[in-house]
Design an enzyme around this catalytic site. Structure first.
Site, mmCIF file in Angstrom:
data_model
loop_
_atom_site.group_PDB
_atom_site.id
_atom_site.type_symbol
_atom_site.label_atom_id
_atom_site.label_comp_id
_atom_site.label_asym_id
_atom_site.label_seq_id
_atom_site.Cartn_x
_atom_site.Cartn_y
_atom_site.Cartn_z
ATOM 1 N NE ARG A 78 -1.547 3.982 1.252
ATOM 2 C CZ ARG A 78 -2.484 4.205 2.146
ATOM 3 N NH1 ARG A 78 -2.713 5.429 2.576
ATOM 4 N NH2 ARG A 78 -3.203 3.221 2.609
ATOM 5 C CB SER B 234 -0.907 -0.042 1.234
ATOM 6 O OG SER B 234 -1.520 1.192 1.392
ATOM 7 C CG LEU C 262 9.025 -7.636 -8.432
ATOM 8 C CD1 LEU C 262 9.814 -6.796 -7.432
ATOM 9 C CD2 LEU C 262 7.679 -8.018 -7.838
ATOM 10 C CD GLU C 263 5.556 -8.555 -14.764
ATOM 11 O OE1 GLU C 263 4.696 -8.384 -13.873
ATOM 12 O OE2 GLU C 263 6.013 -9.673 -15.053
ATOM 13 C CD GLN D 86 11.789 -14.712 -13.544
ATOM 14 O OE1 GLN D 86 11.619 -14.641 -14.743
ATOM 15 N NE2 GLN D 86 11.376 -13.772 -12.709
ATOM 16 C CD GLN E 261 0.432 -6.776 0.230
ATOM 17 O OE1 GLN E 261 0.347 -7.184 1.370
ATOM 18 N NE2 GLN E 261 -0.258 -5.737 -0.222
#
Lengths: 388, 181
Positions: B84, B80, B103-104, B147, B123
């Protein structure tokens, strides 16, 4: 390129000074650009600043230099140029930090912790590990560049770019770091001062018989250096390096610069297995004679990698000896995977396409090393905090 | 159950090049520019900063390496505190998956955001399955298995692209170019 200008009195002397001035100007510009790089570690940033200051000092010296001072200045300019080249290579943001970390630990073991290590990716198949200091410290102090003389040794490590993420294939760097250590400690130079040891060295290398007698001592020195580097590598990664050499070395005729691959492997094996070998004893003696509690001994411990790698997971490393030992352990695992695939049939690694396996294991090695590095950095900072 | 995961140290940053689009062609030859040509690799050390520019796609991974059991999958989302700031991350980890969480990273805000390598940016929420699944048997090719650093899209290896490119013209729009053009 050799920047050393002609001797005084030669009519082309002036033009060489102009060349030196121009090179200094160009180096000054390049170093300023490097100092603006946002990703430098603090020790590298300080080194760049000391190089910038040295260039300014040299520019001032050159303007008032006598003809006999020019060759010394040229030698220092060469040093700074080489250092600049090293530093440029390390700003690519593609550095194999994991391998650099392993080799920094080797330098620490050999009391060379003040070295600043830079790493670059080579387009060639060569590995290298060398010092940037071409100019001797005496010369630097003579000319007033004390900062450069005191700022530690800049070591350049070069890795073939195609091995960027293949730590197992970078094991020859352990051999190359041996050259740096040998040169720094002048181990073989000191060994061959004694006639008795020179004779013993020649006798310990039967392969020399293929060369004329008058060249034996000269070739023996070169071979002894290579054998020392092999043993240093073996003390950290076992037979990985000699195996790599055997796989690459297809020379048939005897070579003056390197001993035959088979004899290198044999000497390495004798060292690792503690079998009597006159050459190993001579090299161990040379290290002990260098003082500083240095010792040529096995410094690795192979972790158990089978459970983790079979399940395609990184290995949890518990200590520095295990970190070095990860490479020979992984090497054995890959060989077992290749020669006895049936044993891995029901494992996750066994279900990965054959051509992907080696790459995958190398990735897991890289990840295992990085996890250890991060864990150690984290714990050390907590320890410092607790101590404060 | 959910756990926070930290930002890893390897990145693939999307860059503009001479190719007007990212071309995803069936049976793409190695000498044809695919998705890889549009990304540049960069490495950082733990604790370094990484600037994520507005609307720039950056591929990263988690520091953590996951070995998913056969009876659970996981969903990835931004924490969160980072949502933000305009950071968006999403994805799913299949049962049996091995590897760092892909993670894109995308900054939906209009101000560059400085991220710290090693900070908890997202998360992973784990969800149990009533049955076990066989990761390797259920997919024809597990392209991102194991990977440890970001990997560009391998969409060009998707089987349906090859079939689609060979469909007769009669059921394709007349303006659709053939992939060999």
């Amino acid at each position: 390129m050799n920047l050393t200008p002609p001797l005084p009195g030669n009519s082309s002397g002036n033009s060489s000074t102009i060349l030196l001035e121009t090179v200094l100007q160009l180096l000054s510009e390049r170093l300023k650009k490097l100092s603006h790089s946002g990703f430098f570690a603090e020790d590298l940033r300080r080194y760049v600043l000391s190089l910038c200051a040295s260039v300014s000092t040299l520019e001032a010296k050159l303007a008032q230099a006598q003809a006999d001072e020019i060759p010394f200045i040229a030698e220092i300019v060469s040093s700074i140029w080489k250092a600049t080249q090293f530093l440029t290579g390390t700003t690519s943001n593609r550095v194999p930090y994991e391998i650099t970390y392993l080799l920094r630990e080797v330098l620490l073991d050999w009391k060379l912790g003040d070295c600043i290590v830079t790493t670059s990716l080579n387009q060639s198949h060569e590995f290298n590990c060398e010092s940037s200091l071409v100019a001797p410290e005496v010369l630097l102090e003579e000319i007033g560049l004390t900062t450069l003389a005191e700022s530690g040794h800049l070591v350049q490590m070069g890795v073939p770019e195609i091995f960027q993420h293949m730590p197992l294939l970078c094991s020859p760097l352990y051999h190359e770091v041996g050259h740096f250590i040998e040169e720094h400690e002048r181990l073989i130079k000191r060994l061959v001062v004694s006639k008795t040891k020179r004779v013993a060295l020649v006798q310990a290398m039967p392969g020399l018989a293929t060369f004329p007698t008058e060249s034996h001592e000269r070739v023996a020195r070169k071979w002894a250096i290579e054998h020392f580097c092999d043993l240093l590598a073996a003390s950290y990664v076992g037979e990985c390096v000699s195996d790599y050499i055997i796989q690459w070395d297809h020379t048939i005729t005897p070579c003056e610069s390197h001993p035959p691959a088979a004899s290198r492997a044999e000497v390495t094996r004798d060292f690792l297995e503690g079998r009597p070998n006159a050459l190993v004893d001579l090299l161990k003696g040379a290290v002990a004679d260098a003082g500083q509690d240095l010792e040529l001994k096995q410094r690795f411990e192979e972790p158990d990698v089978a459970a983790a790698f079979s399940d395609v997971r990184p290995v949890q490393i518990a200590s520095l000896p295990q970190l070095h030992g990860l490479l020979p352990a992984a090497d054995k695992f890959i060989k077992a995977l290749s020669t006895s695939p049936a044993e891995f049939e029901n494992t996750n690694i066994g279900r990965v396409a054959r051509q992907r396996r080696s790459h995958l294991i190398n990735d897991l090695i890289e990840k295992s090393i990085r996890s250890f590095m991060i864990q150690k950095a984290w714990d050390d900072s907590l320890d410092e905090k607790a101590a404060a | 159950m959910s756990v926070d995961v930290r930002l890893g140290y390897d990145f693939l940053v999307s860059v503009m090049n001479r190719q007007p689009t990212i071309r995803i062609l069936a049976d793409q030859a190695d000498n044809q520019p695919g998705p890889r040509a549009h990304f540049q690799e960069t490495r950082r050390e733990i604790g370094d900063r990484f600037v994520l520019y507005p609307n720039q796609l950056v591929l990263g991974t988690s520091l953590e390496y996951f070995a998913m059991p056969d009876n659970a999958y996981a969903e990835v989302s931004a924490r969160s505190s980072y949502s933000r700031l305009g950071l968006s991350v999403g994805g799913t980890l299949q049962p049996g998956f091995r590897g760092c969480v892909p993670l894109e990273l995308l900054n939906h805000g209009n101000v560059p955001v400085e991220l710290t390598v090693g900070a908890r940016v997202c998360q992973v929420r784990f969800l149990g399955l009533s049955e076990t699944s066989d990761y390797h048997a259920e997919g024809s090719d597990r392209k991102y298995y194991g990977q440890v650093r970001p990997v560009v899209s391998k969409a060009q290896h998707d089987e349906e692209l090859s079939r689609l490119s060979k469909l007769p013209r009669v059921i394709r729009a007349p303006s659709t170019p053939d992939h060999t053009e």
